[in-house]
Motif scaffolding. Structure first.
Motif, PDB file in Angstrom:
ATOM      1  N   GLU A   3       0.868  -1.171   0.000  1.00  0.00           N
ATOM      2  CA  GLU A   3       0.000   0.000   0.000  1.00  0.00           C
ATOM      3  C   GLU A   3       0.907   1.224   0.000  1.00  0.00           C
ATOM      4  O   GLU A   3       1.756   1.373   0.878  1.00  0.00           O
ATOM      5  N   ILE A   4       0.749   2.089  -0.996  1.00  0.00           N
ATOM      6  CA  ILE A   4       1.645   3.218  -1.187  1.00  0.00           C
ATOM      7  C   ILE A   4       0.825   4.485  -1.386  1.00  0.00           C
ATOM      8  O   ILE A   4      -0.172   4.475  -2.122  1.00  0.00           O
ATOM      9  N   ILE A   5       1.273   5.575  -0.761  1.00  0.00           N
ATOM     10  CA  ILE A   5       0.597   6.863  -0.895  1.00  0.00           C
ATOM     11  C   ILE A   5       1.508   7.822  -1.651  1.00  0.00           C
ATOM     12  O   ILE A   5       2.709   7.888  -1.392  1.00  0.00           O
ATOM     13  N   GLY A   6       0.929   8.550  -2.592  1.00  0.00           N
ATOM     14  CA  GLY A   6       1.694   9.533  -3.358  1.00  0.00           C
ATOM     15  C   GLY A   6       0.773  10.385  -4.200  1.00  0.00           C
ATOM     16  O   GLY A   6      -0.455  10.299  -4.100  1.00  0.00           O
ATOM     17  N   ILE A   7       1.383  11.214  -5.038  1.00  0.00           N
ATOM     18  CA  ILE A   7       0.632  12.100  -5.922  1.00  0.00           C
ATOM     19  C   ILE A   7       0.834  11.641  -7.363  1.00  0.00           C
ATOM     20  O   ILE A   7       1.959  11.380  -7.790  1.00  0.00           O
ATOM     21  N   VAL A   8      -0.262  11.550  -8.095  1.00  0.00           N
ATOM     22  CA  VAL A   8      -0.213  11.129  -9.498  1.00  0.00           C
ATOM     23  C   VAL A   8       0.125  12.344 -10.367  1.00  0.00           C
ATOM     24  O   VAL A   8      -0.440  13.420 -10.197  1.00  0.00           O
ATOM     25  N   GLN A   9       1.061  12.137 -11.284  1.00  0.00           N
ATOM     26  CA  GLN A   9       1.407  13.146 -12.277  1.00  0.00           C
ATOM     27  C   GLN A   9       1.423  12.472 -13.643  1.00  0.00           C
ATOM     28  O   GLN A   9       2.072  11.442 -13.818  1.00  0.00           O
ATOM     29  N   ILE A  10       0.726  13.072 -14.594  1.00  0.00           N
ATOM     30  CA  ILE A  10       0.717  12.569 -15.964  1.00  0.00           C
ATOM     31  C   ILE A  10       1.762  13.369 -16.743  1.00  0.00           C
ATOM     32  O   ILE A  10       1.715  14.599 -16.761  1.00  0.00           O
ATOM     33  N   LYS A  11       2.704  12.662 -17.382  1.00  0.00           N
ATOM     34  CA  LYS A  11       3.775  13.334 -18.124  1.00  0.00           C
ATOM     35  C   LYS A  11       4.002  12.641 -19.464  1.00  0.00           C
ATOM     36  O   LYS A  11       3.850  11.435 -19.577  1.00  0.00           O
ATOM     37  N   ARG A  12       4.407  13.449 -20.447  1.00  0.00           N
ATOM     38  CA  ARG A  12       4.816  12.891 -21.736  1.00  0.00           C
ATOM     39  C   ARG A  12       6.238  12.373 -21.567  1.00  0.00           C
ATOM     40  O   ARG A  12       7.109  13.068 -21.075  1.00  0.00           O
ATOM     41  N   GLU A  13       6.465  11.140 -21.989  1.00  0.00           N
ATOM     42  CA  GLU A  13       7.773  10.491 -21.850  1.00  0.00           C
ATOM     43  C   GLU A  13       8.250   9.960 -23.194  1.00  0.00           C
ATOM     44  O   GLU A  13       7.452   9.760 -24.104  1.00  0.00           O
ATOM     45  N   GLU A  20       6.794   6.917 -27.209  1.00  0.00           N
ATOM     46  CA  GLU A  20       6.327   8.245 -26.789  1.00  0.00           C
ATOM     47  C   GLU A  20       4.850   8.213 -26.450  1.00  0.00           C
ATOM     48  O   GLU A  20       4.054   7.563 -27.125  1.00  0.00           O
ATOM     49  N   GLY A  21       4.502   8.911 -25.379  1.00  0.00           N
ATOM     50  CA  GLY A  21       3.107   9.011 -24.984  1.00  0.00           C
ATOM     51  C   GLY A  21       2.987   9.532 -23.578  1.00  0.00           C
ATOM     52  O   GLY A  21       3.967   9.935 -22.948  1.00  0.00           O
ATOM     53  N   LEU A  22       1.775   9.534 -23.083  1.00  0.00           N
ATOM     54  CA  LEU A  22       1.501   9.993 -21.733  1.00  0.00           C
ATOM     55  C   LEU A  22       1.579   8.817 -20.767  1.00  0.00           C
ATOM     56  O   LEU A  22       0.983   7.760 -21.005  1.00  0.00           O
ATOM     57  N   TYR A  23       2.317   9.028 -19.695  1.00  0.00           N
ATOM     58  CA  TYR A  23       2.501   8.008 -18.664  1.00  0.00           C
ATOM     59  C   TYR A  23       2.078   8.579 -17.314  1.00  0.00           C
ATOM     60  O   TYR A  23       2.351   9.741 -17.015  1.00  0.00           O
ATOM     61  N   ALA A  24       1.426   7.746 -16.510  1.00  0.00           N
ATOM     62  CA  ALA A  24       1.058   8.136 -15.150  1.00  0.00           C
ATOM     63  C   ALA A  24       2.209   7.784 -14.209  1.00  0.00           C
ATOM     64  O   ALA A  24       2.716   6.663 -14.240  1.00  0.00           O
ATOM     65  N   HIS A  25       2.623   8.748 -13.399  1.00  0.00           N
ATOM     66  CA  HIS A  25       3.689   8.553 -12.421  1.00  0.00           C
ATOM     67  C   HIS A  25       3.106   8.712 -11.027  1.00  0.00           C
ATOM     68  O   HIS A  25       2.222   9.541 -10.816  1.00  0.00           O
ATOM     69  N   VAL A  33       9.839   7.846  -7.602  1.00  0.00           N
ATOM     70  CA  VAL A  33       8.820   7.961  -8.640  1.00  0.00           C
ATOM     71  C   VAL A  33       8.656   6.605  -9.320  1.00  0.00           C
ATOM     72  O   VAL A  33       9.641   5.955  -9.678  1.00  0.00           O
ATOM     73  N   TYR A  34       7.408   6.196  -9.499  1.00  0.00           N
ATOM     74  CA  TYR A  34       7.095   4.951 -10.193  1.00  0.00           C
ATOM     75  C   TYR A  34       6.147   5.238 -11.343  1.00  0.00           C
ATOM     76  O   TYR A  34       5.252   6.079 -11.224  1.00  0.00           O
ATOM     77  N   ILE A  35       6.315   4.536 -12.455  1.00  0.00           N
ATOM     78  CA  ILE A  35       5.355   4.602 -13.553  1.00  0.00           C
ATOM     79  C   ILE A  35       4.247   3.597 -13.248  1.00  0.00           C
ATOM     80  O   ILE A  35       4.520   2.432 -12.936  1.00  0.00           O
ATOM     81  N   LEU A  36       3.011   4.068 -13.322  1.00  0.00           N
ATOM     82  CA  LEU A  36       1.859   3.233 -12.995  1.00  0.00           C
ATOM     83  C   LEU A  36       1.352   2.502 -14.237  1.00  0.00           C
ATOM     84  O   LEU A  36       1.345   3.048 -15.332  1.00  0.00           O
ATOM     85  N   TYR A  37       0.923   1.268 -14.027  1.00  0.00           N
ATOM     86  CA  TYR A  37       0.240   0.540 -15.091  1.00  0.00           C
ATOM     87  C   TYR A  37      -0.710  -0.464 -14.456  1.00  0.00           C
ATOM     88  O   TYR A  37      -0.614  -0.782 -13.272  1.00  0.00           O
ATOM     89  N   LEU A  42      -1.001  -1.669 -21.369  1.00  0.00           N
ATOM     90  CA  LEU A  42       0.248  -0.928 -21.529  1.00  0.00           C
ATOM     91  C   LEU A  42       0.218   0.369 -20.726  1.00  0.00           C
ATOM     92  O   LEU A  42      -0.832   1.005 -20.594  1.00  0.00           O
ATOM     93  N   ALA A  43       1.368   0.773 -20.211  1.00  0.00           N
ATOM     94  CA  ALA A  43       1.462   1.993 -19.403  1.00  0.00           C
ATOM     95  C   ALA A  43       1.244   3.252 -20.234  1.00  0.00           C
ATOM     96  O   ALA A  43       0.743   4.251 -19.724  1.00  0.00           O
ATOM     97  N   VAL A  44       1.607   3.216 -21.496  1.00  0.00           N
ATOM     98  CA  VAL A  44       1.514   4.401 -22.346  1.00  0.00           C
ATOM     99  C   VAL A  44       0.061   4.691 -22.728  1.00  0.00           C
ATOM    100  O   VAL A  44      -0.695   3.797 -23.097  1.00  0.00           O
ATOM    101  N   ASP A  45      -0.323   5.952 -22.558  1.00  0.00           N
ATOM    102  CA  ASP A  45      -1.649   6.442 -22.947  1.00  0.00           C
ATOM    103  C   ASP A  45      -2.807   5.662 -22.323  1.00  0.00           C
ATOM    104  O   ASP A  45      -3.858   5.501 -22.942  1.00  0.00           O
ATOM    105  N   ASP A  46      -2.635   5.215 -21.091  1.00  0.00           N
ATOM    106  CA  ASP A  46      -3.738   4.574 -20.354  1.00  0.00           C
ATOM    107  C   ASP A  46      -4.499   5.689 -19.636  1.00  0.00           C
ATOM    108  O   ASP A  46      -4.092   6.166 -18.589  1.00  0.00           O
ATOM    109  N   PHE A  47      -5.586   6.113 -20.238  1.00  0.00           N
ATOM    110  CA  PHE A  47      -6.320   7.272 -19.731  1.00  0.00           C
ATOM    111  C   PHE A  47      -7.058   6.995 -18.423  1.00  0.00           C
ATOM    112  O   PHE A  47      -7.617   7.910 -17.824  1.00  0.00           O
TER     113      PHE A  47
END
Length: 78
Positions: A3-13, A20-25, A33-37, A42-47
């Motif tokens: 169980e992990i607490i943090g702030i989500v940031q969407i960034k182009r990577e 290339e695409g948008l990734y949730a961190h 920092v972890y990339i979420l999936y 796939l992690a890329v462009d998962d809205f």
């Protein structure tokens, strides 16, 4: 599962590459920092994660330390 607490940031990577695409961190208070999936997505462009952008969340999932990814089983806004 962790169980992990943090702030989500969407960034182009990975600009100008096939990945290339948008990734949730997930940015932790410690600075890690972890990339979420999600499993089987796939992690890329998962809205799915875009609604959490800029929000503090609690994530239940598995960390892949070597890759810097976090496989999300559950995510909720705090």
């Amino acid at each position: 599962m962790k169980e992990i607490i943090g702030i989500v940031q969407i960034k182009r990577e990975f600009v100008d590459s096939k990945s290339e695409g948008l990734y949730a961190h997930l940015v932790l208070e410690s600075g890690e920092v972890y990339i979420l999936y999600r499993p089987n997505v796939l992690a890329v462009d998962d809205f799915y994660f875009h609604d959490f952008d800029g929000k503090q969340v609690k994530v239940l999932g598995e960390i892949e330390e070597r890759l810097g990814y976090l496989c999300v089983e559950e995510i909720v806004t705090l």
